[in-house]
Design an enzyme around this catalytic site. Structure first.
Site, mmCIF file in Angstrom:
data_model
loop_
_atom_site.group_PDB
_atom_site.id
_atom_site.type_symbol
_atom_site.label_atom_id
_atom_site.label_comp_id
_atom_site.label_asym_id
_atom_site.label_seq_id
_atom_site.Cartn_x
_atom_site.Cartn_y
_atom_site.Cartn_z
ATOM 1 N N ASP A 32 10.630 54.291 56.595
ATOM 2 C CA ASP A 32 10.478 55.202 57.737
ATOM 3 C C ASP A 32 9.233 56.078 57.543
ATOM 4 O O ASP A 32 8.969 56.566 56.450
ATOM 5 C CB ASP A 32 11.732 56.081 57.870
ATOM 6 N N HIS A 101 17.867 49.793 65.849
ATOM 7 C CA HIS A 101 17.552 49.852 64.421
ATOM 8 C C HIS A 101 18.703 50.516 63.674
ATOM 9 O O HIS A 101 19.437 51.334 64.235
ATOM 10 C CB HIS A 101 16.238 50.602 64.157
#
Ligand code: 5GP
Ligand code: ZN
Length: 136
Positions: A32, A101
């Site tokens: 991320d 996701h």
């Protein structure tokens, strides 16, 4: 299959750089860009679907296996004390990128990551359970 305007589709296609930790025919897992903790990753199906409601079963059925594989590797690599595997659907639930996701978030004792909720007193769980059941 892909959406030209979707940032995660662009990442999957390699049009935007990312740090991949895993890839197979159906998924790609990247670190991320704004992690909640060290090693926070997001698992992306190689198919554009906004959320869990629209993700085809063939992907959905495999998601947790891939997530677990990543979590196992994180535990081995990062010496973390726990892992959150979670997923947001809809703006109200905190979703900001509308390509399904799953977050895989390594947790460290005392890391202070802001994940969780303030428990409330349930209002008529019995009636609520009945109503939800009717729509199953
Ligand atoms: P959501 O809030 O939709 O559940 O999670 C979206 C996640 O995607 C966020 O944690 C955000 O930091 C991450 N993200 C957004 N844009 C990018 C990007 O361009 N690259 C990477 N690696 N992560 C991104
Ligand atoms: Zn997409």
């Amino acid at each position: 299959m892909y959406d030209d305007n979707c940032i995660f589709c662009k990442i999957i296609k390699g049009e935007i750089p990312s740090n991949k930790i895993y890839e197979d025919d159906d998924f790609c897992v990247i670190l991320d860009i704004a992690p909640a903790t060290k090693g926070h990753a997001v698992l992306l199906p190689k198919h554009h679907a906004a959320d869990v409601y629209s993700l085809p079963d063939e992907y959905l059925e495999k998601v947790l296996k891939v997530a677990r594989k990543c979590a196992d590797a994180m535990v081995k690599t990062l010496d973390c004390d726990g892992v959150n595997i979670l997923q947001n659907n809809g703006e109200a639930a905190g979703q900001t990128v509308f390509h399904y996701h799953t977050h895989i978030i390594p947790r460290y004792k005392g890391d202070g990551a802001n994940i969780g909720w303030k428990p409330m007193t349930p209002d008529d769980n019995e009636g609520l359970a009945k109503k939800i059941k009717e729509n199953m």
